[in-house]
Design an enzyme around this catalytic site. Sequence first.
Site, PDB file in Angstrom:
ATOM      1  N   ASN A  48      33.886  35.862  16.136  1.00  0.00           N
ATOM      2  CA  ASN A  48      33.802  34.414  16.211  1.00  0.00           C
ATOM      3  C   ASN A  48      33.376  33.777  14.881  1.00  0.00           C
ATOM      4  OD1 ASN A  48      34.292  34.715  19.013  1.00  0.00           O
ATOM      5  ND2 ASN A  48      32.115  35.070  19.361  1.00  0.00           N
TER       6      ASN A  48
ATOM      7  N   LYS B  66      35.583  40.322  20.401  1.00  0.00           N
ATOM      8  CA  LYS B  66      35.402  39.008  19.803  1.00  0.00           C
ATOM      9  C   LYS B  66      34.873  39.071  18.371  1.00  0.00           C
ATOM     10  CE  LYS B  66      35.971  35.569  21.415  1.00  0.00           C
ATOM     11  NZ  LYS B  66      35.043  34.758  22.245  1.00  0.00           N
TER      12      LYS B  66
ATOM     13  N   SER C 246      28.426  39.485  24.001  1.00  0.00           N
ATOM     14  CA  SER C 246      27.733  40.484  24.821  1.00  0.00           C
ATOM     15  C   SER C 246      28.633  41.012  25.926  1.00  0.00           C
ATOM     16  CB  SER C 246      26.466  39.866  25.434  1.00  0.00           C
ATOM     17  OG  SER C 246      26.812  38.792  26.306  1.00  0.00           O
TER      18      SER C 246
ATOM     19  N   ARG D 233       6.337  13.393   8.172  1.00  0.00           N
ATOM     20  CA  ARG D 233       5.783  14.746   8.110  1.00  0.00           C
ATOM     21  C   ARG D 233       6.783  15.771   8.652  1.00  0.00           C
ATOM     22  NH1 ARG D 233      -0.149  14.961   7.721  1.00  0.00           N
ATOM     23  NH2 ARG D 233      -0.938  12.830   7.528  1.00  0.00           N
TER      24      ARG D 233
ATOM     25  N   GLN E  59       0.838  -1.200   0.000  1.00  0.00           N
ATOM     26  CA  GLN E  59       0.000   0.000   0.000  1.00  0.00           C
ATOM     27  C   GLN E  59       0.869   1.245   0.000  1.00  0.00           C
ATOM     28  OE1 GLN E  59      -3.209   1.795   3.043  1.00  0.00           O
ATOM     29  NE2 GLN E  59      -3.790  -0.190   2.203  1.00  0.00           N
TER      30      GLN E  59
ATOM     31  N   SER F 192       4.010   9.849  10.722  1.00  0.00           N
ATOM     32  CA  SER F 192       4.243  11.002  11.596  1.00  0.00           C
ATOM     33  C   SER F 192       5.685  11.478  11.505  1.00  0.00           C
ATOM     34  CB  SER F 192       3.904  10.637  13.047  1.00  0.00           C
ATOM     35  OG  SER F 192       4.617   9.474  13.453  1.00  0.00           O
TER      36      SER F 192
END
Length: 433
Positions: A270, A268, A263, A310, A212, A307
């Site tokens: 990177n 830096k 931050s 998908r 199938q 599933s």
Amino acid sequence: MIDRYSRKIMKDLWSEKSRYDALLLVEQKASEAWYKLGLITQSELHDILKATYDLEAVKALELETKHDIIAFTRNLSERMESDAKKWIHYGLTSTDVVDTAYGVIFKQVNEVLTKDIEAFMSVLKQKAYEYKDTICVGRTHGIHADLTSFGLKWALWYDEMARNLKRFKAACEEIEVGKISGAVGNFANVPPFIQDDVCASLGLQSAAISTQVLQRDSHAHYIHVLALIGSTLEKIAVEIRHLSRTEVGEVREPFGLKQKGSSAMPHKKNPITSENISGCARLLRGYTIPAFENIALWHERDISHSSAERVIFADSTTLLDYMLNRYADTLKNLNVYPEKMLQNIELTQGALYAQRFMNVLIEKYHYHREEAYDFIQGVAAYAIEHHIHMKDLLLKHEDFKLIHPMSEGDIESAMDNPYYLKQVDTIYARVFQ
């Protein structure tokens, strides 16, 4: 795939609308085939080819039916006014339409990915020729080994991507396939002509045999090839990441005027794209596990694969498309520092020329290989430890006097960098033929 790692072209191809458009196309092509067999009249076919669906209504109906294809076909029928509605989904089973629709979508997706791969290879080739005569340190085990051409790195990656492209095209042939063989694949309720005609009209291969469902070994192979391509990208990324290290400093990813690297640390810069590629490649390889586990289904079918597919079909192709496009742009604009490469050659005080020194002793001064090896090994170790160039040790140092001293001319000749590039043109001819 999340928006961050998706390009619009792939999002559109894997959208709900694209999926249902493909399902509708397969249903209509099946009706055309039945018309050719004389089951459906021209008037009925005309009405079927005008049929449309309402996506929101389909989704609402699925909540009741718990079956997306039944919801889809019922919505089509409900929106048709003529008796032609009776031929919608005639003789078919859900997966006839689903798997063939996947073939339609994959065909479009594969066209995009093929162009992506070829564009990426174009960047690699351009860089290979740009840096063909750029001398740099070759490393084995992460340690300075011998001199080589920086362009050879790019030529090597190009050659590997050429193999990937060949693999990808072969995998495309296996997955751009349709099947319309009925409930358990025995063609009892739908003759083989229908499948062959539909697939021919859609530009798909017609499965020789199926249950199938189309057998999932082809899908597993396809996902495996995508993961291979991603792993090649990571291979490149790992090299760029190493060469970008402060202590190495031979390349650096492009850094925008307003871009920030940290931050907390304003200095830096990177290799964030290369690191991103490494992470994405890990994710891409992860899709191979459900793809391989989807091969073993119960009897003539179950839906344990559905599933997973998908997610993995859309995500793997979308992610690879993103990776190829992002990294091609980064590599195209990569900052390369040949002068730093020359500086790094000198870090080991001439030890990179050790093999050449050894060979000169064997060729010109008649040393046995073991004798020459042991002697040069000792000189190289002393040079590195005491920060004295091997040339000076061989010419002046009392502890390294030779039975037959090497001339300064022979030493200089052994340290001739172009020597290491003498076969590059030959290699390029083999790679870029």
